[in-house]
Design a protein around this motif. Structure first.
Motif, PDB file in Angstrom:
ATOM      1  N   GLU A 160      -7.590  10.724  -7.932  1.00 45.10           N
ATOM      2  CA  GLU A 160      -6.600  11.808  -7.966  1.00 45.10           C
ATOM      3  C   GLU A 160      -5.644  11.693  -9.148  1.00 45.10           C
ATOM      4  O   GLU A 160      -5.047  12.691  -9.557  1.00 45.10           O
ATOM      5  CB  GLU A 160      -5.776  11.816  -6.674  1.00 45.10           C
ATOM      6  CG  GLU A 160      -6.552  12.222  -5.458  1.00 45.10           C
ATOM      7  CD  GLU A 160      -5.658  12.370  -4.249  1.00 45.10           C
ATOM      8  OE1 GLU A 160      -4.637  13.076  -4.348  1.00 45.10           O
ATOM      9  OE2 GLU A 160      -5.988  11.763  -3.218  1.00 45.10           O
ATOM     10  N   PHE A 161      -5.479  10.494  -9.685  1.00 48.37           N
ATOM     11  CA  PHE A 161      -4.516  10.271 -10.761  1.00 48.37           C
ATOM     12  C   PHE A 161      -5.146  10.270 -12.150  1.00 48.37           C
ATOM     13  O   PHE A 161      -4.446  10.150 -13.152  1.00 48.37           O
ATOM     14  CB  PHE A 161      -3.777   8.944 -10.543  1.00 48.37           C
ATOM     15  CG  PHE A 161      -3.083   8.858  -9.217  1.00 48.37           C
ATOM     16  CD1 PHE A 161      -2.224   9.862  -8.800  1.00 48.37           C
ATOM     17  CD2 PHE A 161      -3.294   7.783  -8.379  1.00 48.37           C
ATOM     18  CE1 PHE A 161      -1.589   9.792  -7.569  1.00 48.37           C
ATOM     19  CE2 PHE A 161      -2.653   7.697  -7.147  1.00 48.37           C
ATOM     20  CZ  PHE A 161      -1.800   8.710  -6.734  1.00 48.37           C
ATOM     21  N   MET A 162      -6.469  10.400 -12.204  1.00 45.93           N
ATOM     22  CA  MET A 162      -7.151  10.354 -13.489  1.00 45.93           C
ATOM     23  C   MET A 162      -6.853  11.609 -14.305  1.00 45.93           C
ATOM     24  O   MET A 162      -6.739  12.702 -13.756  1.00 45.93           O
ATOM     25  CB  MET A 162      -8.665  10.222 -13.294  1.00 45.93           C
ATOM     26  CG  MET A 162      -9.105   8.876 -12.750  1.00 45.93           C
ATOM     27  SD  MET A 162      -8.923   7.558 -13.960  1.00 45.93           S
ATOM     28  CE  MET A 162      -7.767   6.501 -13.112  1.00 45.93           C
ATOM     29  N   PRO A 163      -6.746  11.441 -15.618  1.00 43.52           N
ATOM     30  CA  PRO A 163      -6.450  12.599 -16.481  1.00 43.52           C
ATOM     31  C   PRO A 163      -7.640  13.534 -16.637  1.00 43.52           C
ATOM     32  O   PRO A 163      -8.754  13.224 -16.204  1.00 43.52           O
ATOM     33  CB  PRO A 163      -6.084  11.954 -17.825  1.00 43.52           C
ATOM     34  CG  PRO A 163      -6.609  10.575 -17.783  1.00 43.52           C
ATOM     35  CD  PRO A 163      -6.778  10.189 -16.345  1.00 43.52           C
ATOM     36  N   GLU A 164      -7.377  14.683 -17.283  1.00 41.40           N
ATOM     37  CA  GLU A 164      -8.438  15.637 -17.598  1.00 41.40           C
ATOM     38  C   GLU A 164      -9.498  14.913 -18.432  1.00 41.40           C
ATOM     39  O   GLU A 164      -9.198  13.975 -19.147  1.00 41.40           O
ATOM     40  CB  GLU A 164      -7.874  16.810 -18.398  1.00 41.40           C
ATOM     41  CG  GLU A 164      -6.761  17.574 -17.688  1.00 41.40           C
ATOM     42  CD  GLU A 164      -7.213  18.230 -16.401  1.00 41.40           C
ATOM     43  OE1 GLU A 164      -8.293  18.831 -16.372  1.00 41.40           O
ATOM     44  OE2 GLU A 164      -6.464  18.131 -15.409  1.00 41.40           O
ATOM     45  N   GLY A 165     -10.719  15.387 -18.357  1.00 44.36           N
ATOM     46  CA  GLY A 165     -11.790  14.767 -19.138  1.00 44.36           C
ATOM     47  C   GLY A 165     -12.493  13.641 -18.406  1.00 44.36           C
ATOM     48  O   GLY A 165     -13.296  12.921 -18.991  1.00 44.36           O
TER      49      GLY A 165
END
Length: 129
Positions: free
Chosen positions: A29-34
């Motif tokens: 849930e905390f991972m950035p775009e891409g």
């Protein structure tokens, strides 16, 4: 090499955040775009972002004051720590801290992408409901 994210206020108690940060699958849930790959493991997770090599992290320590992720690779020595500072029963101040031991060439290559990663993580944690 040390990097600090900005301090943010999350509308969760430190106890609630601690419970979330103990489970590897919640980090997605905390991972950035891409994000191109996310693989939870027993003691951590492996992820891949567009344009970056895959990184494996292990959850080294989680308590009501911090969550420490360490590199699962012996060739890279770094940790990413989320400090948790309770403000009241429903709010916690969070700050991401990165500490890594890199040679000058590697440092030059990874410093900007890491800073962007920490900023993206901070934004996602701040928006966490």
């Amino acid at each position: 090499m040390n990097l600090e994210g900005r301090k943010i206020i999350v509308n969760k108690s430190s106890k609630e955040l601690t419970e979330v940060l103990k489970k590897a699958e919640n980090y997605k849930e905390f991972m950035p775009e891409g994000l191109q790959k996310f693989e939870p493991r027993e003691d951590g997770f492996k992820f891949g972002l567009q344009g970056m090599p895959e990184i494996a992290l292990k959850i080294a320590e989680v308590d009501d004051q911090k969550a420490v992720l360490k590199s699962a690779s012996s060739s890279l020595d770094f940790s990413l720590t989320a400090t948790l500072n309770p403000i009241n029963d429903n709010q916690t101040e969070v700050q991401m801290l990165f500490e890594g031991k890199f040679n000058p060439f590697i440092k030059m290559m990874v410093e900007k992408p890491l800073k962007n990663f920490i900023n993206a993580l901070t934004d996602k944690i701040e928006a966490y409901k």
